[in-house]
Design an enzyme around this catalytic site. Sequence first.
Site, PDB file in Angstrom:
ATOM      1  N   LYS A 206      24.961  -6.832  -4.437  1.00 32.04           N
ATOM      2  CA  LYS A 206      25.065  -5.865  -2.610  1.00 32.04           C
ATOM      3  C   LYS A 206      24.539  -5.133  -3.393  1.00 32.04           C
ATOM      4  CE  LYS A 206      27.531  -3.102   0.366  1.00 32.04           C
ATOM      5  NZ  LYS A 206      28.485  -2.358   0.694  1.00 32.04           N
ATOM      6  N   GLU A 212      27.654  -8.655 -14.544  1.00 34.10           N
ATOM      7  CA  GLU A 212      27.475  -9.785 -15.305  1.00 34.10           C
ATOM      8  C   GLU A 212      26.473 -10.372 -14.016  1.00 34.10           C
ATOM      9  OE1 GLU A 212      29.895  -7.859 -13.861  1.00 34.10           O
ATOM     10  OE2 GLU A 212      32.194  -8.776 -14.621  1.00 34.10           O
TER      11      GLU A 212
HETATM   12  O1  F6P Z   1      34.068  -5.463  -9.121  1.00 37.33           O
HETATM   13  C1  F6P Z   1      34.259  -5.422  -7.635  1.00 37.33           C
HETATM   14  C2  F6P Z   1      33.609  -5.970  -6.702  1.00 37.33           C
HETATM   15  O2  F6P Z   1      32.586  -4.802  -6.733  1.00 37.33           O
HETATM   16  C3  F6P Z   1      33.581  -6.327  -5.946  1.00 37.33           C
HETATM   17  O3  F6P Z   1      33.940  -5.569  -4.613  1.00 37.33           O
HETATM   18  C4  F6P Z   1      32.179  -7.154  -5.322  1.00 37.33           C
HETATM   19  O4  F6P Z   1      32.463  -8.281  -4.606  1.00 37.33           O
HETATM   20  C5  F6P Z   1      31.450  -7.674  -6.725  1.00 37.33           C
HETATM   21  O5  F6P Z   1      32.214  -6.629  -7.175  1.00 37.33           O
HETATM   22  C6  F6P Z   1      30.672  -7.904  -6.478  1.00 37.33           C
HETATM   23  O6  F6P Z   1      29.345  -6.771  -6.479  1.00 37.33           O
HETATM   24  P1  F6P Z   1      28.623  -6.644  -6.163  1.00 37.33           P
HETATM   25  O7  F6P Z   1      27.955  -7.734  -4.860  1.00 37.33           O
HETATM   26  O8  F6P Z   1      27.430  -5.355  -5.759  1.00 37.33           O
HETATM   27  O9  F6P Z   1      26.938  -7.153  -7.152  1.00 37.33           O
END
Ligand code: F6P
Length: 519
Positions: A206, A212
Site C-alpha cells: 500500500k 521487507e
Molecule cells: O506493519 C503493519 C502493516 O502496516 C500492515 O497493516 C500492512 O498490511 C502491512 O504492514 C504491509 O504494509 P504495506 O502494504 O504498506 O507494505
Amino acid sequence: MHKASKYTVQEQFMSESAWEKLRGLAKPSLAELFAGDPARLDTLATRFELGEDEAATTIRFDWSKTHLDAAHMAAFEELAEAMDFAGRRKALFGGEIVNPTEGRAAEHTAQRGVGKEESVMLAAENHHRMAAIVEAIHRGAMGEVKHLIHIGIGGSALGPALAVDALARDGAMVDVHVVSNIDGCAMEEAFKGCDPAKTMLAVASKTFTTIETMTNAESAIEWLRENGVEDPYGRVVALTASPEKAMEWGVDETRILPFSESVGGRYSLWSSIGFPVAMALGWPDFAEFLAGAAAMDEHFRDTDGSANLPLRAAFADQYYTRLRGCQTRAVFAYDERLALLPDYLQQLEMESNGKSVKADGSAVDGPTAPITWGGVGTDAQHAVFQLLHQGTNLVPVDFIASIAPGHDLSLDHHRILLSNCFAQGAALMAGKESDDPARAYPGDRPSATILLDEVSPATFGALIAFHEHRTFANAVLMGINPFDQFGVELGKEIAKQIEKGGTKFDPSTEALLELAGIS
Ligand code: F6P
C-alpha cells in the site's frame, strides 16, 4: 464528519447500563438452553443465500452451540443501540471518516460495489484497468508467464496467499508464489520453483515503503537480471496506493495498478492487491469473489438486530471476552483449502481490535480483541484439542467446513472429515461424566459452525466479508477504532535505529546485537 470519532457522554452512560444488564443475566448451560427452547436451532442457525433462485449456494451460520439466548441478544441489541451501531455502520458505508486517528474513511466495501457512489465508481475504474491487464497478460502481452512471484507482507500478502490456496489449487492459470518474510530463505524457496524467463513479479505494498517488501523486490529483480532477463523492471506489476513511489522505484506507469488510500491494508484483498488471485483464477472468477462479498455487505448494511449475522457473531464474541473472561478464540478450518484462514483472521482481528484505548483516546472499559488462533482439522484434533476439551481455559471455537469436497479421492475422506468436525462441536458441548477425573469432560464448551455448500469464489468472498464486518461490529460495541494500527510502529522505529547505529539500548538487546555481529 460523522461523530464516529466521538463517543458522547450519553453513549457512555447507556452502554454502561447495557453492560450492567448483561452482567446481571442468568447464564444457563448449553444443554439447558437447548432443553428450554425447542426453536433454538431455527433462531440461531441461519442459511445465508448467495443468489435468489433455487440453485443458490448457501452458507449455514450456526451459533446455537454458543451461550447466546434471547435475553442476551436483546441486551446486546441495547448495547448496539447505545453505541449507535446503525449510525456508525451508515458512516462506514457512506465513506465517512471512521478512522479518526488517521483521518480516513474505510472503503473496502466500495471495492465490491457497495458504498459511496464516487468511491464505487473509482473502484470499478481501477478494477476495469486491472481486468484489462490481467487479460492482456493471459493473452501473452508479457510473453509466456508461467510463474508469478507476489511480494508483499501483512495485508498485502495474507489475503492473496489464502485466496490462491483456497481457490486456485486446480487448473491455476499461473503458478503463484507469495513471498513475505525478509528472511532470504523465503525468497530463495520461491526462486527454486520458478523459471526466470517465464516469471513475472507483483510488488504489493500500500505504502511502497515497507522494508521487507522493498528488500525482497530488489533481490527478485537481481535474480531475474542474473538469470538473463534484460529488463527485469519490465517484468514487474506494482499493486499500491502510492503509485508515485512505485514509479520512483522503477515501475512503468502502465504496469501500476492503484487502489485508494481509504482501503486499509488488511482489508485490501478486493483491490489490486488481489491481482495474483485474478491471475490464477481468471477475471470472471475474481468478479464472482467480489460479488459474494457484496452479498454479505448488503446483508450487513440492511439487516437489523441479531438477525444480522456479523453482528450476531460479535454479540457472541463480546459475551465470551467480556462476560466469561475468555482471552482467546480459536478457528479450525475442516478443509485443507482454508488452512491459511486462521493466519488471515489473526491479522484482521488482532491488528484491528487489539487496542487499549477507545476511538476518542480514553481507556477501554474491558478486554478488547481476544487472541485469535487455530489450525486445520483434523490435524489439530491430534495436537491441541486436549486443552479445548479438558483444559482450564474456556475457548470459544469456530468450525468452518464445506459440504462439497475439494478433491476426487474416495468420498470416505470427506465423510470422515465432516463427521469429525461435527463430532468435536457435539463433544465440546455434551462433555462426559466419569468416575475417573482424568477421563471426565466438563462439557458446556461453546462452538459455532460455518458450513459452506462449497468453497467457491462467491462463498469464499462472503466468508471473508462476514469476518470483516464481524470485526467492525465488535469494534463498535467496544467503542474502538478498528482501522488504525499504531502498535506496529515502535518495533519498526527501533529496527531502523539499530540499522542506523549509534543508539544505546538495554543491556539484553545490546548483548544480542553484539553476539550477532550487528552492533
Ligand atoms: O506493519 C503493519 C502493516 O502496516 C500492515 O497493516 C500492512 O498490511 C502491512 O504492514 C504491509 O504494509 P504495506 O502494504 O504498506 O507494505
